[in-house]
Design a protein around this motif. Structure first.
Motif, PDB file in Angstrom:
ATOM      1  N   GLY A   1       0.823  -1.369  -0.114  1.00 35.99           N
ATOM      2  CA  GLY A   1      -0.062   0.022  -0.034  1.00 35.99           C
ATOM      3  C   GLY A   1       0.835   1.106  -0.055  1.00 35.99           C
ATOM      4  N   GLY A   2       0.198   2.225  -0.028  1.00 39.73           N
ATOM      5  CA  GLY A   2       0.994   3.574   0.179  1.00 39.73           C
ATOM      6  C   GLY A   2      -0.162   4.816   0.413  1.00 39.73           C
ATOM      7  N   CYS A   3       0.484   5.853   0.268  1.00 40.31           N
ATOM      8  CA  CYS A   3      -0.267   7.365   0.106  1.00 40.31           C
ATOM      9  C   CYS A   3      -0.734   7.588  -1.113  1.00 40.31           C
ATOM     10  CB  CYS A   3       0.773   8.232   0.627  1.00 40.31           C
ATOM     11  SG  CYS A   3       2.087   8.881  -0.349  1.00 40.31           S
ATOM     12  N   MET A   4      -1.290   8.550  -1.328  1.00 36.71           N
ATOM     13  CA  MET A   4      -2.275   9.151  -2.335  1.00 36.71           C
ATOM     14  C   MET A   4      -1.505   9.864  -3.460  1.00 36.71           C
ATOM     15  SD  MET A   4      -5.446  11.843  -2.734  1.00 36.71           S
ATOM     16  CE  MET A   4      -5.330  12.178  -0.978  1.00 36.71           C
ATOM     17  N   CYS A   5      -0.325  10.509  -3.053  1.00 31.49           N
ATOM     18  CA  CYS A   5       0.771  10.976  -3.850  1.00 31.49           C
ATOM     19  C   CYS A   5       1.804  10.116  -4.330  1.00 31.49           C
ATOM     20  CB  CYS A   5       1.226  12.347  -3.160  1.00 31.49           C
ATOM     21  SG  CYS A   5       2.371  11.986  -2.079  1.00 31.49           S
ATOM     22  N   GLY A   6       1.981   8.976  -3.884  1.00 33.14           N
ATOM     23  CA  GLY A   6       2.945   7.994  -3.972  1.00 33.14           C
ATOM     24  C   GLY A   6       4.260   8.066  -3.451  1.00 33.14           C
ATOM     25  N   ALA A   7       4.584   9.346  -2.386  1.00 31.99           N
ATOM     26  CA  ALA A   7       5.665   9.349  -1.819  1.00 31.99           C
ATOM     27  C   ALA A   7       6.064   8.352  -0.956  1.00 31.99           C
ATOM     28  CB  ALA A   7       5.728  10.789  -1.134  1.00 31.99           C
ATOM     29  N   ILE A   8       5.039   7.513  -0.371  1.00 32.69           N
ATOM     30  CA  ILE A   8       5.227   6.582   0.663  1.00 32.69           C
ATOM     31  C   ILE A   8       4.840   5.291   0.219  1.00 32.69           C
ATOM     32  CG2 ILE A   8       5.130   5.902   2.986  1.00 32.69           C
ATOM     33  CD1 ILE A   8       5.014   8.946   3.858  1.00 32.69           C
ATOM     34  N   ARG A   9       5.527   4.240   0.189  1.00 34.05           N
ATOM     35  CA  ARG A   9       4.895   2.949  -0.132  1.00 34.05           C
ATOM     36  C   ARG A   9       5.507   1.889   1.093  1.00 34.05           C
ATOM     37  NH1 ARG A   9       1.434   1.651  -3.041  1.00 34.05           N
ATOM     38  NH2 ARG A   9       2.459  -0.317  -3.578  1.00 34.05           N
ATOM     39  N   TYR A  10       4.474   0.642   1.186  1.00 31.05           N
ATOM     40  CA  TYR A  10       4.903   0.002   2.356  1.00 31.05           C
ATOM     41  C   TYR A  10       4.578  -1.343   1.795  1.00 31.05           C
ATOM     42  CZ  TYR A  10       0.152   0.035   3.452  1.00 31.05           C
ATOM     43  OH  TYR A  10      -1.359   0.256   3.418  1.00 31.05           O
ATOM     44  N   GLU A  11       5.160  -2.403   2.503  1.00 31.20           N
ATOM     45  CA  GLU A  11       4.873  -3.988   2.292  1.00 31.20           C
ATOM     46  C   GLU A  11       4.824  -4.509   3.638  1.00 31.20           C
ATOM     47  OE1 GLU A  11       7.254  -6.894  -0.468  1.00 31.20           O
ATOM     48  OE2 GLU A  11       8.131  -6.565   1.067  1.00 31.20           O
TER      49      GLU A  11
END
Length: 140
Positions: free
Chosen positions: A11-21
């Motif tokens: 997943g991640g944030c709306m703007c794409g600056a943060i992603r996680y697994e």
């Protein structure tokens, strides 16, 4: 949207600056109706996937954190994207082994199925809860 979850999931944030697994299956899935979750989500509750902290890792970017003393006396932490404001994680000093991943931040939130509504004592009158899900006045 799918109705089944594959591990790992992301997943991640709306703007794409943060992603996680997330590298393990969720421990629990809850709707939290506490006032802090209402304010943190901008809604009547927060749909949350409870994960082992060790199974969640950032793959891109860094979160901004807000901390406050919760009703329990523990420090409640909320991690979000500093750029777009997307809520991503919630955690507590009272149980550092677990972190709540905000279900709306999942790439595919379609498999989220809450097993309980918690902190319903704080629920708003306009918050229409599913009568088929167990309710807890405070925490489980």
């Amino acid at each position: 949207m799918t109705s089944s979850m594959d591990v790992p999931f992301r997943g991640g944030c709306m703007c794409g600056a943060i992603r996680y697994e997330c590298t393990e299956a969720p421990r629990r899935m809850l709707n939290c109706h506490c006032r802090d979750c209402q304010l943190g989500s901008g809604s009547g509750y927060s749909a949350t996937v409870i994960m082992a902290t060790s199974a969640v890792r950032l793959t891109k970017g860094h979160t901004k954190r807000y901390e406050k003393t919760a009703e329990s006396g523990n420090i409640a932490r909320r991690d979000f994207c500093e750029i777009c404001g997307t809520p991503l994680f919630a955690s507590s000093s009272g149980n550092p082994a677990y972190v709540g991943v905000k279900a709306a931040s999942l790439d595919d939130p379609g498999w989220f199925k809450p097993e309980a509504d918690v902190w319903v004592a704080s629920a708003q009158a306009w918050d229409c809860m599913d009568p088929g899900i167990p309710k807890f006045q405070r925490n489980r």
